[in-house]
Write a protein that holds these residues in place. Sequence first.
Motif, mmCIF file in Angstrom:
data_model
loop_
_atom_site.group_PDB
_atom_site.id
_atom_site.type_symbol
_atom_site.label_atom_id
_atom_site.label_comp_id
_atom_site.label_asym_id
_atom_site.label_seq_id
_atom_site.Cartn_x
_atom_site.Cartn_y
_atom_site.Cartn_z
ATOM 1 N N ALA A 125 0.835 -1.207 0.000
ATOM 2 C CA ALA A 125 0.000 0.000 0.000
ATOM 3 C C ALA A 125 0.866 1.252 0.000
ATOM 4 O O ALA A 125 0.603 2.201 -0.747
ATOM 5 N N TYR A 126 1.903 1.268 0.821
ATOM 6 C CA TYR A 126 2.800 2.424 0.868
ATOM 7 C C TYR A 126 3.490 2.618 -0.470
ATOM 8 O O TYR A 126 3.500 3.721 -1.025
ATOM 9 N N LEU A 127 4.081 1.541 -0.994
ATOM 10 C CA LEU A 127 4.771 1.634 -2.289
ATOM 11 C C LEU A 127 3.803 2.055 -3.384
ATOM 12 O O LEU A 127 4.146 2.866 -4.246
ATOM 13 N N GLY A 128 2.594 1.533 -3.332
ATOM 14 C CA GLY A 128 1.579 1.910 -4.314
ATOM 15 C C GLY A 128 1.234 3.385 -4.251
ATOM 16 O O GLY A 128 1.045 4.027 -5.288
ATOM 17 N N ASN A 129 1.157 3.939 -3.039
ATOM 18 C CA ASN A 129 0.898 5.371 -2.892
ATOM 19 C C ASN A 129 2.031 6.210 -3.464
ATOM 20 O O ASN A 129 1.797 7.229 -4.096
ATOM 21 N N VAL A 130 3.258 5.774 -3.242
ATOM 22 C CA VAL A 130 4.414 6.529 -3.735
ATOM 23 C C VAL A 130 4.465 6.547 -5.257
ATOM 24 O O VAL A 130 4.679 7.589 -5.866
ATOM 25 N N VAL A 131 4.260 5.383 -5.875
ATOM 26 C CA VAL A 131 4.407 5.275 -7.335
ATOM 27 C C VAL A 131 3.069 5.236 -8.072
ATOM 28 O O VAL A 131 3.038 5.015 -9.276
ATOM 29 N N ASN A 132 1.974 5.454 -7.335
ATOM 30 C CA ASN A 132 0.629 5.551 -7.910
ATOM 31 C C ASN A 132 0.196 4.261 -8.612
ATOM 32 O O ASN A 132 -0.219 4.272 -9.776
ATOM 33 N N LEU A 133 0.315 3.142 -7.877
ATOM 34 C CA LEU A 133 -0.090 1.841 -8.387
ATOM 35 C C LEU A 133 -0.980 1.150 -7.362
ATOM 36 O O LEU A 133 -0.916 1.450 -6.173
ATOM 37 N N SER A 134 -1.768 0.186 -7.814
ATOM 38 C CA SER A 134 -2.588 -0.600 -6.895
ATOM 39 C C SER A 134 -1.704 -1.571 -6.112
ATOM 40 O O SER A 134 -0.588 -1.901 -6.534
ATOM 41 N N ASN A 135 -2.231 -2.051 -4.985
ATOM 42 C CA ASN A 135 -1.496 -3.027 -4.174
ATOM 43 C C ASN A 135 -1.171 -4.276 -4.979
ATOM 44 O O ASN A 135 -0.070 -4.819 -4.883
ATOM 45 N N SER A 136 -2.134 -4.732 -5.772
ATOM 46 C CA SER A 136 -1.910 -5.956 -6.550
ATOM 47 C C SER A 136 -0.846 -5.748 -7.627
ATOM 48 O O SER A 136 -0.057 -6.653 -7.902
ATOM 49 N N ARG A 137 -0.808 -4.562 -8.227
ATOM 50 C CA ARG A 137 0.216 -4.281 -9.242
ATOM 51 C C ARG A 137 1.600 -4.214 -8.599
ATOM 52 O O ARG A 137 2.573 -4.728 -9.160
ATOM 53 N N VAL A 138 1.678 -3.603 -7.414
ATOM 54 C CA VAL A 138 2.956 -3.557 -6.685
ATOM 55 C C VAL A 138 3.408 -4.978 -6.375
ATOM 56 O O VAL A 138 4.568 -5.333 -6.588
ATOM 57 N N SER A 139 2.494 -5.813 -5.896
ATOM 58 C CA SER A 139 2.819 -7.203 -5.578
ATOM 59 C C SER A 139 3.360 -7.933 -6.807
ATOM 60 O O SER A 139 4.368 -8.644 -6.732
ATOM 61 N N SER A 140 2.708 -7.737 -7.937
ATOM 62 C CA SER A 140 3.141 -8.362 -9.187
ATOM 63 C C SER A 140 4.539 -7.887 -9.594
ATOM 64 O O SER A 140 5.388 -8.691 -9.988
ATOM 65 N N LEU A 141 4.779 -6.585 -9.477
ATOM 66 C CA LEU A 141 6.094 -6.040 -9.838
ATOM 67 C C LEU A 141 7.181 -6.524 -8.886
ATOM 68 O O LEU A 141 8.304 -6.815 -9.323
ATOM 69 N N LEU A 142 6.874 -6.621 -7.596
ATOM 70 C CA LEU A 142 7.856 -7.129 -6.634
ATOM 71 C C LEU A 142 8.212 -8.576 -6.943
ATOM 72 O O LEU A 142 9.388 -8.958 -6.875
ATOM 73 N N THR A 143 7.218 -9.370 -7.313
ATOM 74 C CA THR A 143 7.467 -10.762 -7.698
ATOM 75 C C THR A 143 8.381 -10.812 -8.908
ATOM 76 O O THR A 143 9.341 -11.594 -8.954
ATOM 77 N N GLN A 144 8.112 -9.963 -9.894
ATOM 78 C CA GLN A 144 8.935 -9.922 -11.104
ATOM 79 C C GLN A 144 10.362 -9.472 -10.792
ATOM 80 O O GLN A 144 11.330 -10.071 -11.273
ATOM 81 N N LEU A 145 10.504 -8.409 -9.993
ATOM 82 C CA LEU A 145 11.840 -7.926 -9.621
ATOM 83 C C LEU A 145 12.610 -8.984 -8.856
ATOM 84 O O LEU A 145 13.826 -9.129 -9.025
ATOM 85 N N SER A 146 11.913 -9.750 -8.036
ATOM 86 C CA SER A 146 12.551 -10.832 -7.290
ATOM 87 C C SER A 146 13.009 -11.949 -8.232
ATOM 88 O O SER A 146 14.140 -12.433 -8.134
ATOM 89 N N LYS A 147 12.147 -12.352 -9.160
ATOM 90 C CA LYS A 147 12.497 -13.399 -10.128
ATOM 91 C C LYS A 147 13.694 -13.006 -10.983
ATOM 92 O O LYS A 147 14.505 -13.848 -11.359
ATOM 93 N N GLU A 148 13.780 -11.705 -11.297
ATOM 94 C CA GLU A 148 14.869 -11.205 -12.141
ATOM 95 C C GLU A 148 16.155 -10.942 -11.355
ATOM 96 O O GLU A 148 17.169 -10.557 -11.937
ATOM 97 N N GLY A 149 16.111 -11.100 -10.026
ATOM 98 C CA GLY A 149 17.311 -10.955 -9.205
ATOM 99 C C GLY A 149 17.626 -9.530 -8.769
ATOM 100 O O GLY A 149 18.726 -9.259 -8.310
ATOM 101 N N TYR A 150 16.671 -8.621 -8.876
ATOM 102 C CA TYR A 150 16.893 -7.236 -8.465
ATOM 103 C C TYR A 150 16.677 -7.038 -6.965
ATOM 104 O O TYR A 150 17.295 -6.171 -6.355
#
Length: 120
Positions: A55-80
């Motif tokens: 929720a916090y990250l979503g507020n900062v970058v103007n994204l929904s909680n689910s979109r943030v979750s999806s992006l975090l999963t992707q960043l994790s899979k990619e090793g970032y």
Amino acid sequence: MSKFDNNGCLGNLKFLVVCVMLLHDKKLNATERLLMATILGLHWVGGYGCYASNAYLGNVVNLSNSRVSSLLTQLSKEGYIKVHMERDAYTGKVIKRYIEPLSFEEDYEELMATNFEPFR
């Protein structure tokens, strides 16, 4: 009621410092770069690391909680990033989550060594 303070900022995060290597990383799209910059910024502010909720990250970058979750999963899979979770021993519920940046750390450490004010 806005979650932003009187200066238009969320908590201690007043701006982001984005290293050039992050800007030029062709594997990341613009939204992923912004989220990664936010994680790196929060990681360095106060030296406490990034414990921000979706929720916090979503507020900062103007994204929904689910979109943030999806992006975090992707960043994790990619090793970032690596996401560490502390769970309640009885319920298994997440008590605390820590997002550890695995990429671009050297660039921010170098910046810290110059006594760059936003990190002090």
